[in-house]
Design a protein around this motif. Sequence first.
Motif, short mmCIF file in Angstrom:
data_model
loop_
_atom_site.label_atom_id
_atom_site.label_comp_id
_atom_site.label_asym_id
_atom_site.label_seq_id
_atom_site.Cartn_x
_atom_site.Cartn_y
_atom_site.Cartn_z
N LYS A 44 0.83 -1.20 0.00
CA LYS A 44 0.00 0.00 0.00
C LYS A 44 0.87 1.26 0.00
O LYS A 44 0.57 2.23 -0.70
CB LYS A 44 -0.93 -0.01 1.22
N THR A 62 2.65 1.60 -3.57
CA THR A 62 1.76 1.99 -4.66
C THR A 62 1.18 3.39 -4.45
O THR A 62 0.82 4.06 -5.43
CB THR A 62 0.62 0.97 -4.83
N PRO A 86 2.55 5.86 -7.78
CA PRO A 86 1.29 5.45 -8.43
C PRO A 86 1.46 4.99 -9.87
O PRO A 86 0.56 4.34 -10.41
CB PRO A 86 0.42 6.71 -8.34
N HIS A 113 -3.36 -3.03 -7.63
CA HIS A 113 -2.82 -1.80 -8.22
C HIS A 113 -2.56 -1.98 -9.71
O HIS A 113 -2.93 -1.12 -10.52
CB HIS A 113 -1.52 -1.41 -7.51
#
Length: 275
Positions: free
Chosen positions: A72, A75, A79, A128
Amino acid sequence: MPFPYKTVLVTGATSGIGEALAERMIASGIFVIAVGRRQDRLDALVAKHGADKVAGEAFDVSDLDAISDWAKRITTKYPKLDSIVLNAGFQRTLDFTNPSSISLPTVNSELTTNYLSPLHTVAHFLPHLTSLGLDTPASVVFVSSLLSIVPLPRCANYCASKAAIHSLAWSLRSQLAGPASPSTHHIRVLEIMPPAVQTELHPQQADLASQGMASFGMPLDEYADETWAAMTNSTEEQDEIVPDAHKTRIAGLEDKRKEGFNGFVAAMRKQGAKF
């Protein structure tokens, strides 16, 4: 170009094959998120290439309970991450002729690092990669071994862990490209299958060093150059990257298995199986 990814996470990037591939990615204009346990080596890599080309992220991939939060964080921080290269691993001797020499904690750690960690990492990063959408190529890259095909008795647990990765790669590739999961068709599954390579893997093993075998194998730069050339080959996209010197032998061993696997998958789907 078969490797169109722009932001790539590489585990085990502080030495050996992981570091060598990271170097070649950086030279090709790919932003690399280098992952390893040794902060000093990560710092050296960033200092060498610059923070605009590589980021160092210290993390112990064998800590399975921490992977969810780590994924988490990564990512969120990066991004645009579109590829993960799961390279971290180690090898130890497993001598069943001398059972008292077997360290079961080491056996567990080897299996965790080489197999369970990549599996957990894929599970936590797939949401993701899927969210990037069909127009954005993404990939999961496993680093297994030719010992996944023909095991070496000396390092039985290592071979078994790499055989598990090899099997996992086949199933993951089939699932993500299958009719039940159209939202993941942009995620390619690639497997890098090294022979013996001159890295830290062998010198760390006292039995090999005592036999004068600490530096046996293909020179690292030679192997990395050939592998990167195959990964970026503009005329041939390969799901499995095997050195040229081993391709014919491996094909002879694997072609029938792949035919059987594909036939089994097709038959099961015909019967209505989801996967």
